[in-house]
Design a protein around this motif. Structure first.
Motif, PDB file in Angstrom:
ATOM      1  N   ARG A  62       0.998  -1.123  -0.198  1.00 61.63           N
ATOM      2  CA  ARG A  62       0.074   0.124  -0.142  1.00 61.63           C
ATOM      3  C   ARG A  62       0.846   1.208   0.008  1.00 61.63           C
ATOM      4  NH1 ARG A  62      -4.845   0.938   4.442  1.00 61.63           N
ATOM      5  NH2 ARG A  62      -3.115   1.890   5.663  1.00 61.63           N
ATOM      6  N   ALA A  63       2.107   1.166   0.674  1.00 61.94           N
ATOM      7  CA  ALA A  63       2.856   2.369   0.681  1.00 61.94           C
ATOM      8  C   ALA A  63       3.356   2.769  -0.581  1.00 61.94           C
ATOM      9  CB  ALA A  63       3.938   2.098   1.713  1.00 61.94           C
ATOM     10  N   SER A  73      -6.253  -4.870  -9.822  1.00 63.29           N
ATOM     11  CA  SER A  73      -5.539  -5.517  -8.525  1.00 63.29           C
ATOM     12  C   SER A  73      -5.238  -4.356  -7.346  1.00 63.29           C
ATOM     13  CB  SER A  73      -3.997  -5.948  -9.016  1.00 63.29           C
ATOM     14  OG  SER A  73      -3.259  -4.801  -9.308  1.00 63.29           O
ATOM     15  N   LEU A  74      -5.484  -3.142  -7.790  1.00 58.11           N
ATOM     16  CA  LEU A  74      -5.311  -1.879  -6.936  1.00 58.11           C
ATOM     17  C   LEU A  74      -6.523  -1.840  -5.967  1.00 58.11           C
ATOM     18  CD1 LEU A  74      -3.883   1.087  -9.014  1.00 58.11           C
ATOM     19  CD2 LEU A  74      -2.601  -0.627  -7.869  1.00 58.11           C
ATOM     20  N   VAL A 112      -7.530  -0.427  -1.756  1.00 55.86           N
ATOM     21  CA  VAL A 112      -8.303   0.688  -1.689  1.00 55.86           C
ATOM     22  C   VAL A 112      -9.741   0.258  -2.369  1.00 55.86           C
ATOM     23  CG1 VAL A 112      -6.530   2.500  -1.145  1.00 55.86           C
ATOM     24  CG2 VAL A 112      -7.183   1.783  -3.657  1.00 55.86           C
ATOM     25  N   ALA A 113     -10.834   0.962  -1.786  1.00 53.90           N
ATOM     26  CA  ALA A 113     -12.236   0.634  -2.369  1.00 53.90           C
ATOM     27  C   ALA A 113     -12.319   1.538  -3.474  1.00 53.90           C
ATOM     28  CB  ALA A 113     -13.373   0.691  -1.374  1.00 53.90           C
ATOM     29  N   ASN A 114     -11.808   2.578  -3.518  1.00 53.62           N
ATOM     30  CA  ASN A 114     -12.222   3.697  -4.482  1.00 53.62           C
ATOM     31  C   ASN A 114     -11.105   4.742  -4.697  1.00 53.62           C
ATOM     32  OD1 ASN A 114     -12.973   5.331  -2.295  1.00 53.62           O
ATOM     33  ND2 ASN A 114     -15.052   4.125  -2.317  1.00 53.62           N
ATOM     34  N   LYS A 115     -11.436   5.698  -5.453  1.00 56.79           N
ATOM     35  CA  LYS A 115     -10.450   6.715  -5.811  1.00 56.79           C
ATOM     36  C   LYS A 115     -10.402   7.559  -4.384  1.00 56.79           C
ATOM     37  CE  LYS A 115      -9.346  10.845  -8.548  1.00 56.79           C
ATOM     38  NZ  LYS A 115      -9.466  11.548  -9.869  1.00 56.79           N
ATOM     39  N   ASP A 116     -11.406   7.635  -3.873  1.00 62.59           N
ATOM     40  CA  ASP A 116     -11.473   8.571  -2.550  1.00 62.59           C
ATOM     41  C   ASP A 116     -10.688   8.308  -1.251  1.00 62.59           C
ATOM     42  OD1 ASP A 116     -12.967  10.539  -3.383  1.00 62.59           O
ATOM     43  OD2 ASP A 116     -14.909  10.337  -2.630  1.00 62.59           O
ATOM     44  N   LYS A 123      -4.517   4.787 -14.817  1.00 62.27           N
ATOM     45  CA  LYS A 123      -3.096   5.611 -14.856  1.00 62.27           C
ATOM     46  C   LYS A 123      -2.054   4.933 -13.619  1.00 62.27           C
ATOM     47  CE  LYS A 123      -4.237   9.889 -17.186  1.00 62.27           C
ATOM     48  NZ  LYS A 123      -4.235  11.396 -16.962  1.00 62.27           N
ATOM     49  N   LEU A 124      -2.877   4.936 -12.536  1.00 62.40           N
ATOM     50  CA  LEU A 124      -1.933   4.602 -11.490  1.00 62.40           C
ATOM     51  C   LEU A 124      -1.214   2.970 -11.636  1.00 62.40           C
ATOM     52  CD1 LEU A 124      -0.613   4.979  -8.828  1.00 62.40           C
ATOM     53  CD2 LEU A 124      -2.904   4.149  -7.724  1.00 62.40           C
ATOM     54  N   GLY A 125      -2.338   2.214 -11.991  1.00 61.75           N
ATOM     55  CA  GLY A 125      -1.887   0.835 -12.258  1.00 61.75           C
ATOM     56  C   GLY A 125      -0.819   0.967 -13.562  1.00 61.75           C
ATOM     57  N   ALA A 126      -1.143   1.683 -14.548  1.00 63.14           N
ATOM     58  CA  ALA A 126       0.031   1.624 -15.646  1.00 63.14           C
ATOM     59  C   ALA A 126       1.372   2.162 -14.885  1.00 63.14           C
ATOM     60  CB  ALA A 126      -0.343   2.552 -16.570  1.00 63.14           C
ATOM     61  N   LYS A 127       1.304   2.939 -14.071  1.00 64.71           N
ATOM     62  CA  LYS A 127       2.596   3.411 -13.683  1.00 64.71           C
ATOM     63  C   LYS A 127       3.295   2.512 -12.805  1.00 64.71           C
ATOM     64  CE  LYS A 127       4.220   7.627 -10.530  1.00 64.71           C
ATOM     65  NZ  LYS A 127       5.071   7.974 -11.858  1.00 64.71           N
TER      66      LYS A 127
END
Length: 233
Positions: A24-25, A58-59, A63-67, A47-51
Motif C-alpha cells: 500500500r505504501a 489489482s489496486l 483501496v475501495a475507490n479513488k477517494d 493510470k496508477l496501474g500503468a505507472k
C-alpha cells in the motif's frame, strides 16, 4: 430520508500485499507522484496501474475507490509538515514554523487544496499533528474551547492565504503574462479609483511570489499577535 453512511479507509485494517514488491505504501507513493504531475483530475486507477505496471483491478485489493486512495495520499502530506518542539522554542515560534511548513507543503502538492474540507483528515499523520497543535496551544495558556479556536485560527489563516495562491498558480500554469500589458490592464480597470490606483506599486506585478510571501508574513505575525493579546487579557 436515509442518511449517508460515513466511510473512511482509516476505519478498517489495511490489507497485506498480494505480491512481492507491491504494498500500500508503494501505491500511495506512486499516487502522490501522479497527483503532483497531473493534479487530482489526472489521477485514475487505470493510470496508477500503468505507472506501477499493474492492472487497475489489482489496486482495488488495497483501496475501495479513488477517494480512499486520496485519503491515504492526503495523510502522507500531513507527515511532511514540520512542527518543532514548543517546549524548546516556545509556542509562537513553533506555530510560525508550522504555518510556513504548511504553506510550502501545500505549494509543493497543489492538489491538496482540492481536498481540504472535502475528505476527512483521520490518518495517523493528520491526527498526530492535530494532537501536537492542541498541546502547543494548551502550553501557551489557552484553555477549554479556546484551544480549538486558536488551532482553527492558525490553520484557517494558512489555508485562506495559500489556496487562492495555488488557484492562481494552477490557472496560470505554462503562461507568462506580459508585465507591461498587465500594468496597463490594472491601471485601466482601476482608473475610476484614483486613491486605490495610487496605492498600487505596479512594479510588484513583476515579482508576485515575493509580494505573496511578504503578505503571508505580515498576516501571520498579525494573527499571532492577536492570539498573544488574548492570552494577556
Amino acid at each position: 430520508m436515509t442518511s449517508k453512511q460515513f466511510t473512511s479507509v482509516w476505519l478498517r485494517e489495511p490489507r497485506k500485499a498480494t505480491s512481492p514488491g507491491r504494498s500500500r505504501a508503494e501505491i500511495v507513493k506512486a499516487a502522490i507522484e501522479l497527483l503532483d504531475e497531473e493534479g487530482r483530475d489526472g489521477l485514475s486507477m487505470r493510470k496508477l496501474g500503468a505507472k506501477l505496471s499493474a492492472g487497475a483491478t489489482s489496486l482495488y485489493w488495497y483501496v475501495a475507490n479513488k477517494d480512499e486512495l486520496l485519503e491515504l495520499a492526503y495523510d502522507e502530506i500531513w507527515g511532511e509538515m514540520r512542527l518543532p518542539d514548543h517546549e524548546e522554542v516556545g509556542w509562537r515560534e513553533a506555530a510560525s514554523v508550522l504555518a510556513y511548513s504548511m504553506r510550502h507543503t501545500m505549494l509543493r502538492h497543489p492538489w491538496t487544496a482540492d481536498l481540504i474540507g472535502r475528505l476527512p483528515a483521520l490518518g495517523p499523520n493528520a491526527l498526530q499533528m492535530s494532537d501536537q497543535m492542541r498541546k502547543m496551544f494548551e502550553k501557551a495558556g489557552f484553555t477549554g474551547l479556546d484551544v480549538d479556536f486558536a488551532n482553527a485560527a492558525l490553520t484557517a489563516y494558512v489555508f485562506g492565504m495559500t489556496i487562492p495562491e495555488i488557484a492562481w498558480n494552477t490557472s496560470a500554469s505554462g503562461q507568462e503574462y506580459d508585465a507591461d500589458k498587465m500594468r496597463e490592464a490594472v491601471a485601466k480597470a482601476a482608473a475610476q479609483f484614483p486613491d486605490l490606483l495610487a496605492r498600487m506599486d505596479m512594479q510588484r506585478y513583476e515579482d508576485p511570489q515575493t509580494l505573496r510571501a511578504m503578505a503571508f508574513d505580515f498576516g501571520l505575525v498579525s494573527m499571532l499577535d492577536g492570539l498573544e493579546r488574548r492570552l494577556a487579557t
